[in-house]
Scaffold this motif. Structure first.
Motif, PDB file in Angstrom:
ATOM      1  N   ILE A 146       0.833  -1.207   0.000  1.00 21.64           N
ATOM      2  CA  ILE A 146       0.000   0.000   0.000  1.00 21.64           C
ATOM      3  C   ILE A 146       0.868   1.257   0.000  1.00 21.64           C
ATOM      4  CG2 ILE A 146      -1.519   1.385   1.470  1.00 21.64           C
ATOM      5  CD1 ILE A 146      -3.114  -1.011   2.095  1.00 21.64           C
ATOM      6  N   ILE A 147       1.892   1.264   0.842  1.00 22.05           N
ATOM      7  CA  ILE A 147       2.787   2.415   0.902  1.00 22.05           C
ATOM      8  C   ILE A 147       3.534   2.582  -0.421  1.00 22.05           C
ATOM      9  CG2 ILE A 147       4.836   3.359   2.036  1.00 22.05           C
ATOM     10  CD1 ILE A 147       3.881   2.080   4.618  1.00 22.05           C
ATOM     11  N   SER A 148       3.957   1.458  -1.018  1.00 19.15           N
ATOM     12  CA  SER A 148       4.677   1.511  -2.297  1.00 19.15           C
ATOM     13  C   SER A 148       3.796   2.071  -3.402  1.00 19.15           C
ATOM     14  CB  SER A 148       5.174   0.111  -2.681  1.00 19.15           C
ATOM     15  OG  SER A 148       6.089  -0.387  -1.734  1.00 19.15           O
ATOM     16  N   VAL A 149       2.541   1.615  -3.452  1.00 12.89           N
ATOM     17  CA  VAL A 149       1.616   2.120  -4.471  1.00 12.89           C
ATOM     18  C   VAL A 149       1.398   3.621  -4.298  1.00 12.89           C
ATOM     19  CG1 VAL A 149      -0.787   2.069  -5.247  1.00 12.89           C
ATOM     20  CG2 VAL A 149       0.437  -0.061  -4.880  1.00 12.89           C
ATOM     21  N   SER A 150       1.214   4.057  -3.054  1.00  6.83           N
ATOM     22  CA  SER A 150       0.997   5.481  -2.789  1.00  6.83           C
ATOM     23  C   SER A 150       2.195   6.311  -3.250  1.00  6.83           C
ATOM     24  CB  SER A 150       0.739   5.709  -1.296  1.00  6.83           C
ATOM     25  OG  SER A 150      -0.430   5.043  -0.876  1.00  6.83           O
ATOM     26  N   ILE A 151       3.406   5.828  -2.978  1.00 10.71           N
ATOM     27  CA  ILE A 151       4.613   6.551  -3.384  1.00 10.71           C
ATOM     28  C   ILE A 151       4.727   6.600  -4.904  1.00 10.71           C
ATOM     29  CG2 ILE A 151       7.140   6.464  -3.385  1.00 10.71           C
ATOM     30  CD1 ILE A 151       6.999   5.378  -0.539  1.00 10.71           C
ATOM     31  N   ILE A 152       4.448   5.483  -5.577  1.00 13.07           N
ATOM     32  CA  ILE A 152       4.514   5.449  -7.044  1.00 13.07           C
ATOM     33  C   ILE A 152       3.517   6.427  -7.640  1.00 13.07           C
ATOM     34  CG2 ILE A 152       4.036   4.012  -9.068  1.00 13.07           C
ATOM     35  CD1 ILE A 152       5.165   1.638  -7.447  1.00 13.07           C
ATOM     36  N   PHE A 153       2.264   6.396  -7.150  1.00 15.67           N
ATOM     37  CA  PHE A 153       1.248   7.317  -7.644  1.00 15.67           C
ATOM     38  C   PHE A 153       1.641   8.767  -7.379  1.00 15.67           C
ATOM     39  CE2 PHE A 153      -2.796   4.453  -7.715  1.00 15.67           C
ATOM     40  CZ  PHE A 153      -2.206   3.706  -8.719  1.00 15.67           C
ATOM     41  N   SER A 154       2.191   9.022  -6.198  1.00 20.82           N
ATOM     42  CA  SER A 154       2.562  10.385  -5.822  1.00 20.82           C
ATOM     43  C   SER A 154       3.681  10.923  -6.709  1.00 20.82           C
ATOM     44  CB  SER A 154       2.981  10.421  -4.360  1.00 20.82           C
ATOM     45  OG  SER A 154       3.357  11.720  -3.963  1.00 20.82           O
ATOM     46  N   LEU A 155       4.716  10.119  -6.915  1.00 18.15           N
ATOM     47  CA  LEU A 155       5.840  10.558  -7.756  1.00 18.15           C
ATOM     48  C   LEU A 155       5.392  10.753  -9.197  1.00 18.15           C
ATOM     49  CD1 LEU A 155       8.740   8.334  -6.364  1.00 18.15           C
ATOM     50  CD2 LEU A 155       8.461  10.803  -6.081  1.00 18.15           C
ATOM     51  N   PHE A 156       4.569   9.845  -9.688  1.00 17.49           N
ATOM     52  CA  PHE A 156       4.063   9.972 -11.064  1.00 17.49           C
ATOM     53  C   PHE A 156       3.205  11.225 -11.200  1.00 17.49           C
ATOM     54  CE2 PHE A 156       0.642   9.108 -14.165  1.00 17.49           C
ATOM     55  CZ  PHE A 156       1.419   8.979 -15.323  1.00 17.49           C
ATOM     56  N   GLY A 157       2.296  11.425 -10.243  1.00 23.68           N
ATOM     57  CA  GLY A 157       1.439  12.611 -10.292  1.00 23.68           C
ATOM     58  C   GLY A 157       2.231  13.893 -10.160  1.00 23.68           C
ATOM     59  N   SER A 158       3.263  13.894  -9.306  1.00 19.60           N
ATOM     60  CA  SER A 158       4.100  15.085  -9.146  1.00 19.60           C
ATOM     61  C   SER A 158       4.852  15.408 -10.428  1.00 19.60           C
ATOM     62  CB  SER A 158       5.096  14.867  -7.998  1.00 19.60           C
ATOM     63  OG  SER A 158       4.433  14.662  -6.775  1.00 19.60           O
ATOM     64  N   LEU A 159       5.350  14.373 -11.097  1.00 18.70           N
ATOM     65  CA  LEU A 159       6.043  14.585 -12.366  1.00 18.70           C
ATOM     66  C   LEU A 159       5.116  15.188 -13.407  1.00 18.70           C
ATOM     67  CD1 LEU A 159       8.586  14.209 -14.101  1.00 18.70           C
ATOM     68  CD2 LEU A 159       7.795  11.888 -14.622  1.00 18.70           C
ATOM     69  N   ILE A 160       3.886  14.696 -13.463  1.00 17.43           N
ATOM     70  CA  ILE A 160       2.903  15.251 -14.399  1.00 17.43           C
ATOM     71  C   ILE A 160       2.619  16.713 -14.072  1.00 17.43           C
ATOM     72  CG2 ILE A 160       0.526  15.097 -15.234  1.00 17.43           C
ATOM     73  CD1 ILE A 160       2.324  12.874 -16.245  1.00 17.43           C
ATOM     74  N   MET A 161       2.498  17.039 -12.782  1.00 20.69           N
ATOM     75  CA  MET A 161       2.230  18.413 -12.377  1.00 20.69           C
ATOM     76  C   MET A 161       3.398  19.333 -12.739  1.00 20.69           C
ATOM     77  SD  MET A 161      -0.795  18.682 -11.224  1.00 20.69           S
ATOM     78  CE  MET A 161      -1.239  17.384 -12.398  1.00 20.69           C
ATOM     79  N   ILE A 162       4.620  18.830 -12.609  1.00 18.16           N
ATOM     80  CA  ILE A 162       5.790  19.633 -12.983  1.00 18.16           C
ATOM     81  C   ILE A 162       5.773  19.920 -14.477  1.00 18.16           C
ATOM     82  CG2 ILE A 162       8.314  19.578 -13.210  1.00 18.16           C
ATOM     83  CD1 ILE A 162       8.417  18.103 -10.547  1.00 18.16           C
ATOM     84  N   VAL A 163       5.427  18.915 -15.270  1.00 19.91           N
ATOM     85  CA  VAL A 163       5.336  19.107 -16.731  1.00 19.91           C
ATOM     86  C   VAL A 163       4.269  20.134 -17.054  1.00 19.91           C
ATOM     87  CG1 VAL A 163       4.748  17.998 -18.917  1.00 19.91           C
ATOM     88  CG2 VAL A 163       6.203  16.807 -17.274  1.00 19.91           C
ATOM     89  N   PHE A 164       3.104  20.041 -16.414  1.00 19.14           N
ATOM     90  CA  PHE A 164       2.046  21.027 -16.632  1.00 19.14           C
ATOM     91  C   PHE A 164       2.504  22.428 -16.226  1.00 19.14           C
ATOM     92  CE2 PHE A 164      -1.445  17.636 -16.348  1.00 19.14           C
ATOM     93  CZ  PHE A 164      -1.602  17.623 -17.722  1.00 19.14           C
TER      94      PHE A 164
END
Length: 259
Positions: free
Chosen positions: A109-127
């Motif tokens: 659960i913690i691993s999934v949350s971290i993966i989603f968070s890093l992926f979402g943060s990267l998308i936000m940086i691109v935006f």
């Protein structure tokens, strides 16, 4: 050679949770905040926002790190919802009688949350870069940003695991998380700076808000520069995360299979 059990559960949890609703919640809402609030409020805050005594930036530049910080919060919420959903539909019980241990499920659960968070943060940086916003990118700033996002995600994952563990119904879990969502989001430095004109009770609430620490660390790392205060915020964030993680582990051990 078999992969570790928690990694197999992580892959399973990613597959289960990659749906349109989750993606809209993780990416759609923060993107809406970034573009709509960024452009609308920038037309009002024309003089810029002071992020240090001698420097002001545009409101969108101030807002972008706060939106990136928000990803750790939304990803942590997904982790808690995952546990409750598996308990509700009997999947938690089935997994526990399989070749998995409770620690494997917790790590997944913690691993999934971290993966989603890093992926979402990267998308936000691109935006954010398309607006455009200029970030200070260096090895140290990237490492500090990743640290803040990962530790923040672990903190919020632990918080929502606690809520999931003590909630007696899905309605109770959703009600608590919605209230927390608005309290932690809007009583933080993610959307606006705290100044001397801010009411004292709100300054205290914002100053104790973990989301404020994440937003301030990201703002220092990506817009300003890393200082002693940045490192102090990072240390406090880490200590609070450890406390929440230990508390969530204790609650998690007491969870029975099934509702």
């Amino acid at each position: 050679m078999k992969s570790p059990a928690f990694m197999r559960l992580t892959i399973r949890n990613i597959i289960v949770n990659v749906d349109l609703g989750t993606l809209v919640f993780m990416l759609g809402l923060p993107t809406l905040y970034l573009f709509v609030m960024g452009f609308m409020f920038q037309g009002i805050v024309t003089s810029g926002v002071y992020i240090s005594p001698d420097r002001s930036v545009s409101y969108t530049t101030f807002l972008a790190p706060g939106i990136i910080a928000l990803e750790s919060f939304t990803a942590g919420n997904i982790g808690g919802g995952m546990l409750w959903s598996d308990r509700r539909w009997g999947m938690f019980e089935r997994l526990m009688v399989g070749p998995f241990r409770r620690i494997d499920y917790l790590l997944s659960i913690i691993s999934v949350s971290i993966i989603f968070s890093l992926f979402g943060s990267l998308i936000m940086i691109v935006f954010a870069l398309t607006i455009p916003i200029k970030f200070n990118v260096s090895v140290i700033s990237i490492l500090m940003s990743v640290f803040a996002i990962v530790i923040g995600t672990m903190l919020f994952s632990s918080l929502f695991l606690i809520i999931s563990g003590i909630s007696k119904s899905m309605q109770a879990y959703n009600t608590i998380t919605i209230v927390l969502f608005f309290m932690l989001d809007f009583a933080s430095t993610a959307f606006y700076p705290i100044t001397n004109n801010t009411p004292e009770w709100l300054r205290i609430l914002s100053g104790a808000n973990p989301l404020s620490f994440i937003a301030d660390i990201l703002r220092d790392s990506l817009v300003l520069s890393i200082t002693y205060n940045t490192l102090l915020y990072a240390l406090i964030l880490f200590i609070v995360m450890i406390a929440f993680l230990l508390a969530s582990t204790k609650v998690y051990k007491s969870i029975r299979s099934g509702i």
